[in-house]
Design a protein around this motif. Structure first.
Motif, mmCIF file in Angstrom:
data_model
loop_
_atom_site.group_PDB
_atom_site.id
_atom_site.type_symbol
_atom_site.label_atom_id
_atom_site.label_comp_id
_atom_site.label_asym_id
_atom_site.label_seq_id
_atom_site.Cartn_x
_atom_site.Cartn_y
_atom_site.Cartn_z
ATOM 1 N N THR A 69 -3.426 -49.192 -9.805
ATOM 2 C CA THR A 69 -4.787 -48.728 -10.089
ATOM 3 C C THR A 69 -4.706 -47.372 -10.772
ATOM 4 N N LEU A 70 -5.461 -47.203 -11.843
ATOM 5 C CA LEU A 70 -5.627 -45.898 -12.462
ATOM 6 C C LEU A 70 -7.057 -45.441 -12.227
ATOM 7 N N LEU A 71 -7.188 -44.285 -11.600
ATOM 8 C CA LEU A 71 -8.487 -43.649 -11.424
ATOM 9 C C LEU A 71 -8.584 -42.504 -12.419
ATOM 10 N N VAL A 72 -9.537 -42.600 -13.341
ATOM 11 C CA VAL A 72 -9.843 -41.504 -14.252
ATOM 12 C C VAL A 72 -11.060 -40.791 -13.678
ATOM 13 N N ALA A 73 -10.837 -39.619 -13.105
ATOM 14 C CA ALA A 73 -11.912 -38.870 -12.459
ATOM 15 C C ALA A 73 -12.519 -37.911 -13.473
ATOM 16 N N CYS A 74 -13.779 -38.119 -13.792
ATOM 17 C CA CYS A 74 -14.461 -37.351 -14.831
ATOM 18 C C CYS A 74 -15.487 -36.436 -14.181
ATOM 19 N N LEU A 75 -15.229 -35.124 -14.231
ATOM 20 C CA LEU A 75 -16.089 -34.142 -13.584
ATOM 21 C C LEU A 75 -16.600 -33.156 -14.629
ATOM 22 N N ALA A 76 -17.907 -32.913 -14.633
ATOM 23 C CA ALA A 76 -18.501 -31.965 -15.576
ATOM 24 C C ALA A 76 -19.582 -31.153 -14.873
ATOM 25 N N PRO A 77 -19.509 -29.817 -14.917
ATOM 26 C CA PRO A 77 -20.530 -29.002 -14.256
ATOM 27 C C PRO A 77 -21.844 -29.001 -15.024
ATOM 28 N N VAL A 78 -22.911 -29.261 -14.308
ATOM 29 C CA VAL A 78 -24.262 -29.199 -14.873
ATOM 30 C C VAL A 78 -24.820 -27.792 -14.680
ATOM 31 N N GLU A 79 -24.704 -27.306 -13.456
ATOM 32 C CA GLU A 79 -25.098 -25.938 -13.097
ATOM 33 C C GLU A 79 -24.010 -25.354 -12.207
ATOM 34 N N LEU A 80 -24.169 -24.128 -11.795
ATOM 35 C CA LEU A 80 -23.181 -23.514 -10.910
ATOM 36 C C LEU A 80 -23.066 -24.247 -9.581
ATOM 37 N N ASP A 81 -24.138 -24.946 -9.175
ATOM 38 C CA ASP A 81 -24.113 -25.689 -7.912
ATOM 39 C C ASP A 81 -24.374 -27.176 -8.127
ATOM 40 N N HIS A 82 -23.930 -27.716 -9.248
ATOM 41 C CA HIS A 82 -24.166 -29.133 -9.533
ATOM 42 C C HIS A 82 -23.055 -29.651 -10.446
ATOM 43 N N VAL A 83 -22.324 -30.636 -9.964
ATOM 44 C CA VAL A 83 -21.259 -31.266 -10.735
ATOM 45 C C VAL A 83 -21.561 -32.755 -10.878
ATOM 46 N N HIS A 84 -21.534 -33.245 -12.108
ATOM 47 C CA HIS A 84 -21.717 -34.675 -12.386
ATOM 48 C C HIS A 84 -20.347 -35.331 -12.359
#
Length: 361
Positions: free
Chosen positions: A276-291
């Motif tokens: 299994t390959l997990l591509v974890a995609c994280l992007a900050p929306v605000e200082l207290d919010h990560v998509h």
């Protein structure tokens, strides 16, 4: 082991906090809705010490397949409103969203004109590479202020079936490239199975979780999790964790190998039961919010064969663990001077490494 410790590890009346208080009754659509819903009543950014800025790096913005030629999409990332479009030449561009004319948000109602972004208000047309106004259909003369660069343009690349944007608070050029993952474009591997969350916390707290070995027992209910062989590179880090895994076909040697390239790109390869390959995609929306979006791909021969049930179970278990962590992250403070004890894992070493993603002042 003392009797007290035995009781802690085996007492079924005290399940892990995350499952017990929040997740135990969430199933199906309710669970999906909870993953995306805003956590209300959380403390402010200042109270939680989350006002330390955002780390610079490449961040995943959108699956490439979701933006066709001629399409415009409004975005909110890095505490900024942005507009993204794919020109007729196939190139993706991202610019700050507001038109320099009268302030219209060009991501809402904007159009693609050739390879330019056309503002919905008065059709001013912007070049996504140069950040200048190229055309104003109703004007004889383009004002000189917008004939030179007048709007921020973002470095963009496409890799691993994703559109990536480079964030730097001082708009510095990229310092590394997005790592290419061969499985992402291999036709013998499945299409991405995507799971999505909004985490109402700090991207640094989330990253720190990977070296916090003690929490695996108390949040995820595991007996122990070896730290593995840590790798510290110039801009990336990783580890290989080897373990015996029980399967319907007997015990097998397994390995969990995770890597990062900057704060926004993370991937984990699981071998042993079902690759299994997990591509974890994280992007900050605000200082207290990560998509967050988790993209899973597996060899078709395994995911669609006799091990299909096991393959699905692996994905479910990984998502379950992320759910459990999210309960804490959604209200977690960033402790600037944490009191660390033995058994916590190399948190100070991690923080020293992670500090490279913030500009030196």
């Amino acid at each position: 082991m003392s009797d007290v410790h035995k009781s802690d590890a085996t007492d079924a009346r005290t399940p892990s906090v995350a499952v017990w208080q929040v997740l135990e009754k969430l199933k199906g659509q309710e669970l999906i809705d909870w993953r995306l819903a805003e956590t209300t009543g959380r403390a402010s950014v200042e109270e939680r010490n989350l006002n330390i800025g955002l780390p610079f790096g490449w961040y995943p913005i959108e699956l490439s397949a979701n933006l066709a030629c001629g399409e415009v999409e409004p975005l909110r990332y890095f505490s900024k409103d942005l507009a993204m479009w794919r020109g007729e030449n196939g190139q993706v561009h991202i610019v700050d969203a507001y038109c320099k004319h009268l302030g219209a948000h060009m991501g809402h109602g904007g159009k693609v004109h050739g390879d330019l972004l056309e503002c919905p208000f008065h059709s001013w047309r912007y070049d996504g590479a140069e950040g200048v106004v190229k055309e104003i259909p109703y004007a004889r003369v383009i004002p000189p202020q917008v004939k030179r660069k007048c709007i921020r343009t973002w470095h963009v690349t496409e890799a691993n079936r994703w559109i990536w944007a480079w964030y730097h608070p001082q708009d510095a050029a990229p310092l590394w490239e997005v790592a290419l993952l061969p499985e992402a474009s291999d036709p013998s591997w499945t299409d991405y199975e995507v799971h999505e969350w909004n985490v109402w916390g700090s991207i640094q707290n989330m990253a720190e979780n990977g070296v916090d070995v003690a929490h695996f027992r108390y949040i995820h209910g595991t007996a122990n999790v070896p730290l593995g062989e840590l790798r510290w590179g110039e801009w990336g880090r990783g580890a290989d964790v080897k373990a015996k895994m029980g399967t319907p076909w007997g015990e097998v040697d397994g390995c969990i190998s995770y890597d990062t390239m900057g704060p926004g790109q993370s991937w984990t390869r699981f071998t042993g039961i079902c690759e299994t390959l997990l591509v974890a995609c994280l992007a900050p929306v605000e200082l207290d919010h990560v998509h967050v979006r988790f993209c899973f791909t597996q060899p078709r021969a395994q995911a669609e064969g006799e091990r299909a049930g096991v393959a699905k179970a692996i994905i479910r278990d990984i998502c379950k663990q992320f759910d459990q962590d999210k309960v804490v992250w959604d209200r977690q403070k960033y402790e600037t001077n944490p009191i660390i004890c033995d058994g916590d894992g190399p948190i100070p070493q991690f923080r020293q490494f992670y500090s490279r993603y913030y500009p030196k002042t």
